[in-house]
Design a protein around this motif. Structure first.
Motif, short mmCIF file in Angstrom:
data_model
loop_
_atom_site.label_atom_id
_atom_site.label_comp_id
_atom_site.label_asym_id
_atom_site.label_seq_id
_atom_site.Cartn_x
_atom_site.Cartn_y
_atom_site.Cartn_z
N TYR A 429 -39.43 -23.04 -15.29
CA TYR A 429 -40.16 -21.78 -15.42
C TYR A 429 -41.67 -21.99 -15.42
O TYR A 429 -42.41 -21.26 -14.75
N ILE A 430 -42.15 -22.98 -16.15
CA ILE A 430 -43.59 -23.15 -16.29
C ILE A 430 -44.24 -23.51 -14.96
O ILE A 430 -45.40 -23.17 -14.70
N PHE A 431 -43.51 -24.15 -14.07
CA PHE A 431 -44.07 -24.47 -12.76
C PHE A 431 -44.00 -23.29 -11.79
O PHE A 431 -44.83 -23.18 -10.89
N TYR A 432 -43.04 -22.40 -12.00
CA TYR A 432 -42.83 -21.29 -11.07
C TYR A 432 -43.56 -20.00 -11.49
O TYR A 432 -44.04 -19.25 -10.63
N ALA A 433 -43.66 -19.74 -12.78
CA ALA A 433 -44.15 -18.45 -13.28
C ALA A 433 -45.63 -18.23 -13.00
O ALA A 433 -46.41 -19.20 -12.91
N PRO A 434 -46.06 -16.97 -12.85
CA PRO A 434 -47.48 -16.66 -12.63
C PRO A 434 -48.37 -17.14 -13.78
O PRO A 434 -49.52 -17.52 -13.55
N GLU A 435 -47.84 -17.10 -15.01
CA GLU A 435 -48.63 -17.57 -16.15
C GLU A 435 -48.58 -19.09 -16.29
O GLU A 435 -49.19 -19.65 -17.20
N GLY A 436 -47.86 -19.75 -15.36
CA GLY A 436 -47.79 -21.20 -15.33
C GLY A 436 -48.58 -21.74 -14.16
O GLY A 436 -49.75 -21.41 -13.95
N PHE A 437 -47.92 -22.56 -13.31
CA PHE A 437 -48.61 -23.19 -12.19
C PHE A 437 -48.44 -22.44 -10.87
O PHE A 437 -49.07 -22.80 -9.87
N SER A 438 -47.55 -21.44 -10.85
CA SER A 438 -47.33 -20.59 -9.66
C SER A 438 -46.99 -21.39 -8.41
O SER A 438 -47.46 -21.08 -7.31
#
Length: 479
Positions: A429-438
């Motif tokens: 999630y953290i790599f994919y999400a807008p609030e992550g790495f997108s």
């Protein structure tokens, strides 16, 4: 409708049978005095009945999570039912049970200290920071949401509504747990249950059909199920916020056998509430396109209000307002209380010369300033960051439970498998999400699974270490 009813049936079966299996593995002893008696202080350590503790626990862990999160998760279609059932029985309820019972075994310790005991001081420092951030974010978000609605329904301005709610937060955070929380919250917990049951019954008798899980209805949303669904629907499946709330009630249990009813049982109840609201979101607007339009027009609160008033009339409107205002407030104040308790344990070495009341007031003030500031900014912005930090906290708690079981030579897989699953969720999630790495979905998936593989290697090493018999360092004396 069949899928929905079967899902509720499975949650009930999960409580009746799997909860007893988890309790047996943990190993309870009602002859051991609980912290409510051994650490009684008239503030946080106060004995309470299990049914009152269950209703307070449900209200503390629920808030608007099983309502707003379920409505948003309904966009994924009936596949959400599967996640709620599996996540709740095998991950969320196990997570809540161990977070409460391990705290109880260690005199009601807060979540970060429990983590430190079983995962080390480095992880404890990290989770102290993350937990306090999560508590402040939740408290701020649960001030901003109700304040917006209060300002719309009354002459009070948004800032005045924030001040009113925040004043209550401060009072509830510093008073003994049995003064406000112990007296009023069981009533609010009952309102939450009544509201969900009323909506559920009305759904069964409406002319709209609750969708069943089929190949065509499996996933109507273009967004990837993995890992977005597991973050969108957290309360009702698994939520790390619960591990920060469980110690509050762990300090009030009269006996260890109450833990299954309070911690595992409250999570199952939340799962049922989440199922009902997910079904309502899928059904009421004629499918996901209609739900998307309703969410775009009025947000989750508008959707909840429209469903409630349409299905239940005036009573539904009253319940909707009570739900959207009272539920987040009663979760926000316990979030602030938890952050106060966590920070007090963290700063205990530096506050030894202070009296108990002075310490409570000082520590509470340290968390109220950032909370008050964040409450004035955009609610949706806050909520985006609550999701990931929430599931990180849940993952760490599952690994803490796993290490507890390993160190006590118990069946660790009941916590270890969900921990691996959630590790892959948060890493992807953290790599994919807008609030992550997108990053792109494929890159995020590969990176997340690679990190999970590394954690799996660590897990296997821990299993080997704890199964290895202790070495004999006793040397024979020379003859």
């Amino acid at each position: 409708m069949g899928t929905f009813l079967f899902a509720i049936f499975l949650l009930i079966i999960g409580y009746l049978f799997y909860s007893k299996f988890v309790e047996k593995i943990f190993g309870i002893n009602d002859k051991t005095p609980t912290p409510a008696y051994s650490q009684t202080d008239g503030l946080d350590y106060v004995p309470m009945s299990w049914w009152k503790g269950s209703l307070i626990q449900l209200l503390n862990i629920a808030g608007l999570g099983p309502i707003f999160g379920a409505v948003m998760g309904a966009l994924y279609g009936p596949i959400a039912f599967i996640w709620i059932v599996i996540g709740c029985i095998f991950a969320g309820a196990v997570h809540d049970y161990f977070s409460g019972m391990i705290s109880l075994r260690h005199n009601g310790e807060q979540y970060p200290n429990i983590v430190g005991r079983y995962l080390g001081n480095t992880v404890r420092f990290f989770i102290n920071v993350v937990s306090i951030i999560l508590m402040v974010l939740v408290a701020a978000a649960f001030i901003a949401g109700p304040a917006q609605l209060i300002s719309q329904l009354t002459p009070l301005s948004f800032i005045a509504a924030i001040a009113l709610i925040f004043g209550y937060f401060l009072i509830a955070a510093v008073l003994p747990v049995n003064k406000i929380i112990g007296r009023i919250y069981p009533i609010f917990g009952g309102i939450l249950i009544f509201m969900a049951i009323a909506i559920g019954v009305a759904l069964l008798f409406t002319d709209k059909q609750i969708p069943n899980l089929t190949l065509t209805s499996f996933h109507p949303n273009e967004l990837p199920i993995w890992p977005l669904l597991m973050v969108t629907i957290s309360c009702g499946a698994i939520s790390g916020f619960h591990s920060t709330q469980s110690p509050i009630i762990a300090r009030t249990l009269k006996k260890e056998s109450d833990g299954r009813k309070v911690f595992y049982g409250a999570m199952i109840a939340e799962g049922i509430i989440t199922l009902i609201w997910a079904a309502a979101g899928m059904t009421f607007f004629g499918g996901t396109p209609g739900l998307q339009e309703a969410l775009a027009a009025g947000g989750p609160s508008g959707v909840v209000n429209e469903i409630s008033t349409s299905l239940l009339g005036t009573l539904g409107g009253i319940l909707a307002i009570l739900g959207v205002i009272i539920l987040p407030i009663t979760t926000g104040d316990t979030a602030l209380r938890s952050s106060r308790m966590i920070l007090a344990e963290l700063l205990d070495k530096f506050l030894t010369n202070m009296s108990g009341k002075a310490k409570v007031l000082l520590v509470t003030s340290l968390v109220t300033v950032p909370t008050l500031y964040l409450a004035t900014i955009d609610y949706s912005f806050l909520w985006r960051y609550v999701g990931w930090t929430n599931q990180v906290v849940a993952t760490v708690m599952l690994w803490t439970g796993t290490m507890y079981l390993l160190k006590n030579s118990k069946f660790h897989w009941i916590s270890g498998i969900p921990a691996l699953f959630m590790t892959s969720v948060v890493c992807t999630y953290i790599f994919y999400a807008p609030e992550g790495f997108s990053l792109s979905y494929q890159i995020s998936l590969r990176t997340g699974l690679s990190l999970t593989a590394l954690v799996l290697i660590w897990y296997v090493k821990q299993i080997i270490v704890h199964k290895r018999p202790p070495s004999n360092h006793v040397k024979s004396k020379a003859s």
